[in-house]
Design an enzyme around this catalytic site. Structure first.
Site, PDB file in Angstrom:
ATOM      1  N   MET A 265       0.843  -1.199   0.000  1.00 45.00           N
ATOM      2  CA  MET A 265       0.000   0.000   0.000  1.00 45.00           C
ATOM      3  C   MET A 265       0.872   1.240   0.000  1.00 45.00           C
ATOM      4  SD  MET A 265      -2.977   1.308  -0.001  1.00 45.00           S
ATOM      5  CE  MET A 265      -3.162   3.090  -0.064  1.00 45.00           C
ATOM      6  N   ASN A 267       0.701   4.378   0.961  1.00 43.11           N
ATOM      7  CA  ASN A 267       0.509   5.519   1.857  1.00 43.11           C
ATOM      8  C   ASN A 267       1.646   6.526   1.724  1.00 43.11           C
ATOM      9  OD1 ASN A 267      -1.510   3.757   3.196  1.00 43.11           O
ATOM     10  ND2 ASN A 267       0.326   2.702   3.886  1.00 43.11           N
ATOM     11  N   GLU A 300       4.683   0.776  -5.809  1.00 41.90           N
ATOM     12  CA  GLU A 300       4.205   1.611  -4.701  1.00 41.90           C
ATOM     13  C   GLU A 300       4.947   2.942  -4.682  1.00 41.90           C
ATOM     14  OE1 GLU A 300       1.524   0.495  -3.590  1.00 41.90           O
ATOM     15  OE2 GLU A 300       1.769  -1.573  -4.232  1.00 41.90           O
TER      16      GLU A 300
HETATM   17 ZN   LIG Z   1      -1.224   0.245  -6.964  1.00 37.93          ZN
END
Ligand SMILES: [Zn+2]
Length: 866
Positions: A265, A267, A300
């Protein structure tokens, strides 16, 4: 409130009534009772007084006040899912205090515990499980986060942005304050607290910013994060070199956790990863693991611009960040490794996952137009086809206009929540082209089926190639318009000569022609065609389509030997094998074996390519290519062809399979290619059955890395060898303390195409190491079985369907997002005979009848049954 029957529709998008510009969060962390105080600066955007409706999930409200004044019970209403403030002022400070229980959060969204550490997952709608919020991507706020926790258990406290303050508190607690200067939507919020080992490094950006890089892992795992750190630095450099994008904070942190629903993820400034995509060394990781780590670390990181700086207006635009970032990730991998083999791997993945999805009841456009749970649309279509669509756009408008379009997009849309239209408008502008027809790629589901037939006139030296397309009907979309399809056409002769010819639209002759089919049918007229041509229609897989080119086996053999495009050469071999396995040709297997032998001759130059060529089409691909597939018959046909080829090439395959491994281990693409060839040789020899057991045992015992060990185990499994169990037992004893390796131990058994497959997975289901709570372990058993062992999953007695459906039901109560994904392989159920259909339907209906079934799983079941 919405009831389960009414979907959320793209056409009903409305801008938010209120915006939040600043949000300050204070977390007082305790596993069972964390207090979250959220102070937001809220401003009305709508005309006139209107209620402020904040989303929640499993929340317990402690207090709510506006501008320091606690609200009376008449001023608001609250449930665990919704906080409504009836008539707030136009601009105000909102204080909301909630209590949550991270230790009881098995959904793995919001704030939860993994291995005694706090971590978060907020995409898509997890932030609302932390505090009441405007949890939608078009509300962008600047975040300041103060984390307080017991210092002994949680020495590391991380959130997005830069660390501005930290220190001690009373009672053995400490705190850290993080400030992220970049406005962001709530789904990019992250928090981590716990005990970690960290490796640190630094990267200097092109403009001179010194960025401190940290990767935080379980104590003892730090040495296994070095490859990920190297991949991160290469990603940062690559995005500067190729897309001109620099990193924009002083810190970039990655945290690896074992309990994670996804891969990773993005973030802002604090990526959270599934530990399987960070930890690697020669002993414990396969080459596929190294490749995946490099790709996902890149993916990412690249989101920092495509996703974070420019985010999505709403979740229908998910492909805006995901398709584009998949494209960027694939380009990165191609530049780091071999462009030719990367392309083939991308296509294999697209066909295996996305084509299957596009052909079944779960088919949806790259930009879906409605959903019940957005969690169910993190699909191969949004990601993989979304990436192909970007590549197609680049082919259509050319590399130069594409690059200028990307630059314009970064410049114009920075800091905004955007739509696919905003994105495409940039390319329309830089290319001067009308791209309205291109939007069909985003709006229509279904894989275009392209048919090509040519007529050669030796006397006139002309070649007329008629190409037509048809997009099949998909759920909710009976009629389709033709999308523009980029074709990269090359003509060669049976002897391998490359023909230089001229299309009527061209001013000079070329060896390769770049054209766009934007109608239902068009005839491309080539002149100056000296000899009968063999056409390659879509070199480099120039569009996400299926192709019926009507070529003979002889013509495909010529392509295999001579076409200058590696994808076309690989595809020709696959097509021949597919036709043989499906009984569509009477050409003897020896012809294919000879051609594959030539690939072995050339393996010195590119062993990764030779390895791909030796891997014949998977059973799942044959199932997709058949009208009423019989998995047992197809399996037998596939094994028969593999056996003939292995027999013909045995003398060349055995030395490859038995070769001593290179030491020291190198994770380089070249070394990985040589190991891939060894694995492919083992895989093909497995078709000869248990008589090759000695070869497999030698490979198992001589292996110097996890990749070779797994390849040897797979061969023992597939060959039906009696030594399989002994090797598994030995492997388990050696690796039982390493969960990522034990995941492989589960997967290799679940995927083994053996007669005892069902009994084996049943036994593994009750193995003490099987954890329902851990998504990696669940996928290692259930997804490996359902996706990689289609003969057992589609067993005629329904046992495979029953196993997966009942496991999904057990998981649903604790982790609906995971349960729902496990049901994906049911998408093909209608393709089979009535007996299998009956079993699949019964299992799906049984799920649908469960009153406690989650909304996630219910949507999947209902769409699958529809
Ligand atoms: Zn992605």
């Amino acid at each position: 409130m919405r009831d389960a029957e009414s979907p959320i529709r793209l056409s009903e998008y409305r801008p938010p009534d209120y915006l939040i510009d600043e949000i300050a969060l204070v977390f007082s962390l305790e596993p069972q009772a964390t207090i979250v105080a959220a102070r937001s600066h809220v401003r009305r955007q709508a005309d006139g007084v209107t209620p402020l409706v904040l989303d929640g999930k499993r929340l317990e409200l402690q207090s709510v006040s506006i501008d320091g004044q606690p609200l009376t019970t008449e001023q608001y209403s609250v449930t665990p899912e919704l906080l409504t403030i009836h008539a707030p002022p136009a601009s105000f400070r909102l204080d909301v205090v909630t209590r949550i229980n991270p230790a009881a959060n098995t959904h793995l969204e919001g704030l939860y515990m993994s291995g005694g550490r706090f971590c978060t997952q907020c995409e898509a709608e997890g932030f609302r499980a932390i505090t009441y919020s405007l949890d939608r991507p078009d509300v962008l706020a600047r975040y300041a986060v103060r984390i307080e926790a017991a210092k002994e258990q949680y020495p590391t406290l991380l959130s997005n942005g830069n660390l501005v303050e930290h220190g001690g508190m009373e009672n053995g607690r400490h705190f850290a304050v993080w400030v992220d200067p970049h406005p962001k939507p709530s789904y990019l919020f992250a928090l981590v607290a716990g005990k970690f080992d960290a490796i640190t490094d630094s990267f200097k950006t092109r403009s001179g910013r010194e960025v401190l890089l940290g990767i935080h892992v379980d104590p003892g795992d730090a040495p296994r994060a070095l490859y990920a750190m190297d991949a991160l630095k290469r990603s940062m450099k690559w995005d500067e070199d190729v897309f001109g994008r620099e990193y924009d904070l002083d810190l970039f942190n990655i945290v690896a956790v074992r309990d994670f629903n996804f891969g990773a993820m993005e973030n802002k400034g604090l990526n959270i990863f599934n530990s399987s995509l960070i930890l690697a060394d020669a002993d414990t990781a396969t080459d596929a693991d190294f490749e995946a780590i490099e790709a996902v670390v890149g993916h990412e990181y690249f989101h920092n611009w495509t996703g974070n700086r420019i985010t999505c207006r709403d979740w229908f635009q998910l492909c805006l960040k995901e398709g584009l970032t998949v494209y960027r990730e694939q380009e990165f991998s191609a530049d780091q490794r071999s462009r030719a083999t990367q392309r083939i791997k991308d296509v294999k993945r697209l066909r295996a996952r996305q084509f299957a999805e596009d052909a079944g009841p779960l088919a949806h456009p790259v930009r879906p137009n409605q959903y019940q749970k957005i969690d169910n649309f993190y699909t191969a279509t949004v990601y993989e086809k979304g990436g192909e669509v970007i590549r197609l756009l680049k082919r259509m408008i050319g590399a130069d206009a594409f690059k200028r379009g990307m630059d314009l997009y970064f410049e114009r849309r920075d800091g905004t929540a955007s739509t696919v239209e905003d994105f495409i408008a940039c390319f329309a502008e830089t290319s001067g082209r009308d791209l309205s027809g291109f939007m069909r790629w985003y709006e229509q589901a279904g894989t275009p089926a392209v048919k090509a037939r040519g007529v050669y006139d030796a006397e006139a030296r002309t070649y007329h190639l008629t190409i037509s397309q048809r997009v099949p009907a998909t759920p909710g979309q009976p009629e389709k318009k033709p999308p523009p399809i980029a074709l990269q056409i090359g003509l060669i002769t049976q002897d391998g000569e490359r023909l230089t010819t001229q299309l009527e639209t061209e001013s000079v002759a070329h060896e390769e022609h770049h054209v766009v089919l934007d109608q239902t049918q068009h005839t491309f007229r080539f002149s100056g065609v000296a000899k009968p041509p063999i056409p390659a229609i879509a070199r480099g897989f120039s569009a996400p389509i299926t192709i019926d080119d009507g070529l003979s086996v002889e013509e495909r053999l010529a392509q295999m030997a001579h076409d200058p495009d590696p994808f076309t050469r690989w595809e020709a071999g696959q097509s021949i094998a597919r036709a043989m396995m499906l009984g569509q040709t009477s050409t003897p297997a020896a012809a294919l074996a000879t051609a594959l032998g030539r690939e072995l001759d050339r393996a010195q130059e590119d062993s990764a390519f030779a390895a791909l060529a030796l891997r014949l089409p998977e059973l799942s691909e044959l199932i997709l290519a058949s009208d009423k597939p019989d998995p047992d018959r197809l399996y037998a046909a596939r094994e028969a062809l593999r056996r003939e080829i292995a027999t013909a090439l045995r003398e060349r395959l055995e030395p490859l399979a038995r070769a001593k491994s290179e030491t020291p281990f190198s994770a380089s693409a070249d070394a990985a290619g040589r190991r891939a060839l060894k694995s492919a040789a083992l895989d093909l020899l497995a078709a000869l059955g248990a008589e090759q057991t000695d070869t497999f045992l030698a490979a198992y015992q001589n292996s110097t890395g996890m990749g070779e060990t797994i390849a040897a185990l797979e061969a023992l499994g597939a060959a039906g060898s009696g030594e399989f169990q002994a090797a598994l037992d030995e492997f388990y004893e050696r690796w039982k303390a390493n969960p990522l390796v034990i995941d492989k131990w589960f997967a290799v058994q679940a995927a083994a195409p053996r007669e005892d497959a069902m009994a084996r997975v049943e036994k593994l289901r009750s193995h003490p190491d099987f954890e329902l709570r851990n998504p990696n372990r669940v996928r290692a058993l259930a997804a490996a079985f359902a996706m990689r062992n289609p003969r057992a999953f589609h067993a005629a007695d329904g046992s495979g369907y029953r196993f997966v459906a009942r496991l999904a039901a057990d998981i649903d109560a604790m982790n609906p997002a995971l349960a729902s994904r496990l049901l994906t392989p049911f998408e093909s159920w209608r393709r089979f005979d009535s007996v299998r259909q009956g079993h699949a339907k019964a299992e799906l209906e049984r799920l649908a009848a469960l009153p406690t079934l989650s909304k996630n799983a219910r949507e999947m079941v209902e769409r699958t049954l529809a």
